[in-house]
Scaffold this active site. Structure first.
Site, PDB file in Angstrom:
ATOM      1  N   HIS A   1       0.516  -1.272  -0.285  1.00  0.00           N
ATOM      2  CA  HIS A   1       0.023  -0.076  -0.107  1.00  0.00           C
ATOM      3  C   HIS A   1       1.264   1.253  -0.213  1.00  0.00           C
ATOM      4  O   HIS A   1       1.619   1.524   0.401  1.00  0.00           O
ATOM      5  CB  HIS A   1      -0.521   0.499   1.023  1.00  0.00           C
ATOM      6  CG  HIS A   1      -0.394  -0.054   2.285  1.00  0.00           C
ATOM      7  ND1 HIS A   1      -0.109  -1.838   3.038  1.00  0.00           N
ATOM      8  CD2 HIS A   1       0.103   0.490   3.627  1.00  0.00           C
ATOM      9  CE1 HIS A   1       0.284  -1.218   3.871  1.00  0.00           C
ATOM     10  NE2 HIS A   1       0.577   0.325   4.802  1.00  0.00           N
TER      11      HIS A   1
ATOM     12  N   HIS B   1       0.782   5.066   1.472  1.00  0.00           N
ATOM     13  CA  HIS B   1       0.179   6.354   2.197  1.00  0.00           C
ATOM     14  C   HIS B   1       0.280   7.466   1.481  1.00  0.00           C
ATOM     15  O   HIS B   1       0.964   8.164   0.276  1.00  0.00           O
ATOM     16  CB  HIS B   1       0.927   5.907   3.207  1.00  0.00           C
ATOM     17  CG  HIS B   1       1.125   5.011   4.340  1.00  0.00           C
ATOM     18  ND1 HIS B   1      -0.032   5.149   5.414  1.00  0.00           N
ATOM     19  CD2 HIS B   1       1.430   3.978   4.259  1.00  0.00           C
ATOM     20  CE1 HIS B   1       0.279   3.640   6.071  1.00  0.00           C
ATOM     21  NE2 HIS B   1       1.155   3.270   5.652  1.00  0.00           N
TER      22      HIS B   1
HETATM   23  P1  AMP Z   1       2.001  -0.226   7.526  1.00  0.00           P
HETATM   24  O1  AMP Z   1       2.040  -0.133   8.659  1.00  0.00           O
HETATM   25  O2  AMP Z   1       2.851   0.920   6.462  1.00  0.00           O
HETATM   26  O3  AMP Z   1       2.095  -1.334   7.215  1.00  0.00           O
HETATM   27  O4  AMP Z   1       0.303   0.928   7.736  1.00  0.00           O
HETATM   28  C1  AMP Z   1      -1.058   0.461   7.584  1.00  0.00           C
HETATM   29  C2  AMP Z   1      -1.877   1.317   7.746  1.00  0.00           C
HETATM   30  O5  AMP Z   1      -2.547   0.952   7.534  1.00  0.00           O
HETATM   31  C3  AMP Z   1      -2.053   1.349   9.376  1.00  0.00           C
HETATM   32  O6  AMP Z   1      -1.642   2.713   8.973  1.00  0.00           O
HETATM   33  C4  AMP Z   1      -3.590   1.562  10.198  1.00  0.00           C
HETATM   34  O7  AMP Z   1      -3.470   2.215   9.867  1.00  0.00           O
HETATM   35  C5  AMP Z   1      -3.939   1.122   8.840  1.00  0.00           C
HETATM   36  N1  AMP Z   1      -5.538   0.066   8.436  1.00  0.00           N
HETATM   37  C6  AMP Z   1      -4.651  -0.958   9.524  1.00  0.00           C
HETATM   38  N2  AMP Z   1      -6.234  -1.104   9.685  1.00  0.00           N
HETATM   39  C7  AMP Z   1      -7.151  -0.777   9.018  1.00  0.00           C
HETATM   40  C8  AMP Z   1      -8.809  -0.456   8.416  1.00  0.00           C
HETATM   41  N3  AMP Z   1      -8.897  -1.701   8.209  1.00  0.00           N
HETATM   42  N4  AMP Z   1      -8.722   0.648   7.606  1.00  0.00           N
HETATM   43  C9  AMP Z   1      -8.269   1.238   7.221  1.00  0.00           C
HETATM   44  N5  AMP Z   1      -6.938   1.402   7.903  1.00  0.00           N
HETATM   45  C10 AMP Z   1      -6.074   0.402   8.067  1.00  0.00           C
END
Ligand code: AMP
Ligand code: ZN
Length: 141
Positions: free
Chosen positions: A103, A105
């Site tokens: 993903h 951000h």
């Molecule tokens: P990373 O630390 O780069 O893997 O980012 C994962 C991101 O996904 C974090 O910013 C979380 O807040 C976000 N996240 C996790 N679960 C969900 C969800 N169900 N809906 C939206 N965002 C999520």
């Protein structure tokens, strides 16, 4: 790895098995609001096809995610009044990755928001930079 991993929360969001607040989607990507936003409008861009991270994603899906990020960034500036946008990808648990479905951000930035660079810029050691360059480029200089 199959396109869909039944254990993956982002695959579940793409499939509509978990709720999300979608802000954009196309044939290859889905974009939805982060549940722990760094700033208002913080959006996660994911490929529809499951893949763990930056090292495993196909060039086509990587391109599609970046184009989707550009759309979301434009909208954050036009509609939310953001003054800029940071794009971030965390690749590997040592680099803060917590969800192992690639993903991007998209983090809208606002005047006087509290975010700061995660490092303190300072001049590097020239010999160390040269040695790193030789290693990374394969060119001993
Ligand atoms: P990373 O630390 O780069 O893997 O980012 C994962 C991101 O996904 C974090 O910013 C979380 O807040 C976000 N996240 C996790 N679960 C969900 C969800 N169900 N809906 C939206 N965002 C999520
Ligand atoms: Zn997945």
């Amino acid at each position: 790895m199959a396109d869909h991993d039944p254990e993956c929360i982002f695959c579940k969001i793409v499939a509509g098995e978990l709720p999300s607040l979608r802000v954009d989607e196309d044939e290859d990507t889905v974009s939805f609001l982060d549940v722990n936003p760094a700033t208002p409008g913080h959006t996660v861009i994911v490929p529809r096809r499951h893949t763990a991270d930056l090292l495993s994603i196909s060039a086509a899906d990587l391109a599609a995610c970046n184009v989707a990020a550009q759309r979301v960034a434009e909208r954050a500036i036009d509609r939310l009044g953001a003054v800029g946008v940071n794009l971030l990808n965390n690749c590997g648990s040592g680099a803060w990755q917590t969800v192992f479905h690639f993903h991007l951000h998209v983090i809208p930035r606002y005047a006087d928001d509290p975010l700061r660079l995660p490092w303190i810029p300072a001049a590097g050691d020239r010999d160390e930079i040269a040695a790193t360059h030789a290693t990374l480029s394969g060119n001993p200089g």
